[in-house]
Design a protein around this motif. Structure first.
Motif, short mmCIF file in Angstrom:
data_model
loop_
_atom_site.label_atom_id
_atom_site.label_comp_id
_atom_site.label_asym_id
_atom_site.label_seq_id
_atom_site.Cartn_x
_atom_site.Cartn_y
_atom_site.Cartn_z
N VAL A 140 3.27 11.11 -11.14
CA VAL A 140 2.17 10.92 -10.44
C VAL A 140 1.27 9.87 -10.86
N GLU A 141 1.11 9.23 -12.13
CA GLU A 141 0.23 8.39 -12.63
C GLU A 141 0.36 7.16 -11.79
N PRO A 142 1.84 6.57 -11.94
CA PRO A 142 2.02 5.32 -11.42
C PRO A 142 1.81 5.23 -9.96
N PHE A 143 2.09 6.26 -9.24
CA PHE A 143 1.94 6.48 -7.67
C PHE A 143 0.35 6.34 -7.39
N ALA A 144 -0.43 7.10 -8.45
CA ALA A 144 -1.93 6.96 -8.54
C ALA A 144 -2.42 5.52 -8.60
N ILE A 145 -1.77 4.66 -9.44
CA ILE A 145 -2.39 3.39 -9.57
C ILE A 145 -1.98 2.70 -8.17
N ALA A 146 -0.87 2.92 -7.56
CA ALA A 146 -0.43 2.17 -6.29
C ALA A 146 -1.49 2.72 -5.37
N ALA A 147 -1.85 3.85 -5.14
CA ALA A 147 -2.76 4.52 -4.33
C ALA A 147 -4.13 3.77 -4.68
N HIS A 148 -4.41 3.76 -5.69
CA HIS A 148 -5.86 3.03 -6.08
C HIS A 148 -5.98 1.46 -5.36
N GLY A 149 -4.63 1.08 -5.97
CA GLY A 149 -4.49 -0.55 -5.38
C GLY A 149 -4.75 -0.68 -3.78
N VAL A 150 -3.93 0.08 -3.10
CA VAL A 150 -4.32 0.19 -1.58
C VAL A 150 -5.30 0.60 -1.22
N GLY A 151 -6.09 1.45 -2.06
CA GLY A 151 -7.67 1.67 -1.52
C GLY A 151 -8.44 0.59 -1.68
N ARG A 152 -8.14 -0.02 -2.76
CA ARG A 152 -9.03 -1.39 -2.89
C ARG A 152 -8.77 -2.23 -2.05
N ALA A 153 -7.68 -2.59 -1.39
CA ALA A 153 -7.46 -3.51 -0.56
C ALA A 153 -7.86 -3.09 0.97
#
Ligand SMILES: [Zn+2]
Ligand SMILES: [Zn+2]
Length: 336
Positions: A140-153
């Protein structure tokens, strides 16, 4: 209890440590899975900027609730954690940006983490595991990092999004960008990783970073536009500096990966594009909830990235071989 301590860069060792005694506001969890992350590999290699030694690594966790004042759980319930201990008072926390707290203490980075039989964590950082198995939970954590990055973009449907680096975070970022409806492009130096990206992460086109015609290939793949979003998931200084030139005019560049050095780029090239440069640090509870929900409904299936399972008892011996294995995507430590 047994713990695995990173004594200094390049050296892991088993140690005996007292079992944690639960303090008010905290819970004790019994570790079941520990995902091995780029951060752990960098800590072992001595190339991560936020580390001091000795340190118990491990922040991608699946665990059983043992005791504590988290009222929603009973002994034996499966949980995962948000490993980011934030202060709640600083300017970032006050505006809801707990992921980039001024006084951030990441479990397994700034404080001892989950390569242990038991761990005490702030109760408010526990997350419900309902409907998820231990392997899924530890991802869950690494996917949350990715989700956050896509949200930032702030990725929009149909946009051309280039993700640089096809490691676990890069692959997850590609998958998240594809879910957001983007036309996802990938580059990496490893062809087998690129094949993975096309097969499992929703990538339309993948290119080797060493291809001399890379810029031209990206131009062709984007109908001459170039990617409006470039996301770095390499944490490699050369790759980061090099990818500025791939960003379209009026584009944004998001740094998900982290490295120790300076970023340098041509001001005129950046300026004429009116580029936006963003970093993306950790993730918020909203990102974690989003990932948990999407795993539950089967929209994301992170287990496909697990290439290795290693028992806790074998990790000290196996770790150096494991991280040198070119075929590794995600390795999972188990304690069953
Ligand atoms: Zn991680
Ligand atoms: Zn704070």
């Amino acid at each position: 209890m047994r713990i695995i301590s990173c004594i200094k860069p390049g050296e892991l060792a088993y140690r005996d440590a007292p079992e944690p005694v639960c303090l008010p506001g905290y819970s004790i969890i019994k570790i079941r899975r520990i995902g091995i992350c780029g951060t752990d590999i960098h800590a072992f290699g001595g190339t991560q900027p936020y580390f001091s030694y000795p340190r118990v690594l491990g922040h991608e966790l699946a665990a059983e609730f043992v005791e504590g004042d988290a009222r929603c759980w009973r002994k034996g319930d499966m949980v995962t954690i948000i490993p980011y201990q934030h202060c709640g008072n600083c300017i970032a926390c006050r505006s809801g940006h707990t992921n980039c707290c001024q006084h951030m203490q990441v479990i397994g980075v700034h404080t001892d983490g989950g390569m242990a039989e038991f761990l005490m964590v702030p109760s408010h950082l526990l997350l419900s595991a309902e409907g998820l198995d231990p392997d899924q939970l530890a991802l869950v954590e690494p996917f949350a990092i990715a989700a956050h990055g896509v949200g930032r973009a702030a990725v929009l449907p149909q946009e051309n999004v280039l993700v640089v680096g096809a490691g676990p975070i890069g692959l997850a970022t590609m998958e998240m960008a594809a879910i957001a409806g983007a036309n996802v492009l990938a580059i990496d130096v490893n062809d087998s990783r690129l094949a993975w990206a096309k097969k499992v992460a929703g990538v339309k086109a993948a290119f080797n970073a060493q291809d001399r015609r890379l810029e031209e290939l990206l131009r062709d793949a984007t109908d001459g536009d170039m990617p409006t979003v470039v996301m770095d998931a390499t944490g490699n200084q050369h790759a980061i500096n090099n990818a500025f030139r791939f960003m379209a005019h009026a584009g944004r560049y998001v740094l998900v990966g982290l490295q120790k050095g300076d970023i340098t780029f041509s001001h005129p090239e950046f300026h004429k594009r009116e580029g936006t440069l963003l970093s993306s640090r950790n993730a918020t509870r909203k990102d974690f909830d989003w990932v948990l929900e999407n795993i539950r409904v089967g929209r994301i299936t992170p287990k496909k990235y697990i290439t290795h399972h290693i028992h806790f008892n074998d990790i000290v011996e196996e770790f150096p071989h494991l991280i040198a294995d070119a075929n590794i995507v995600k390795a999972m430590i188990y304690l069953d």
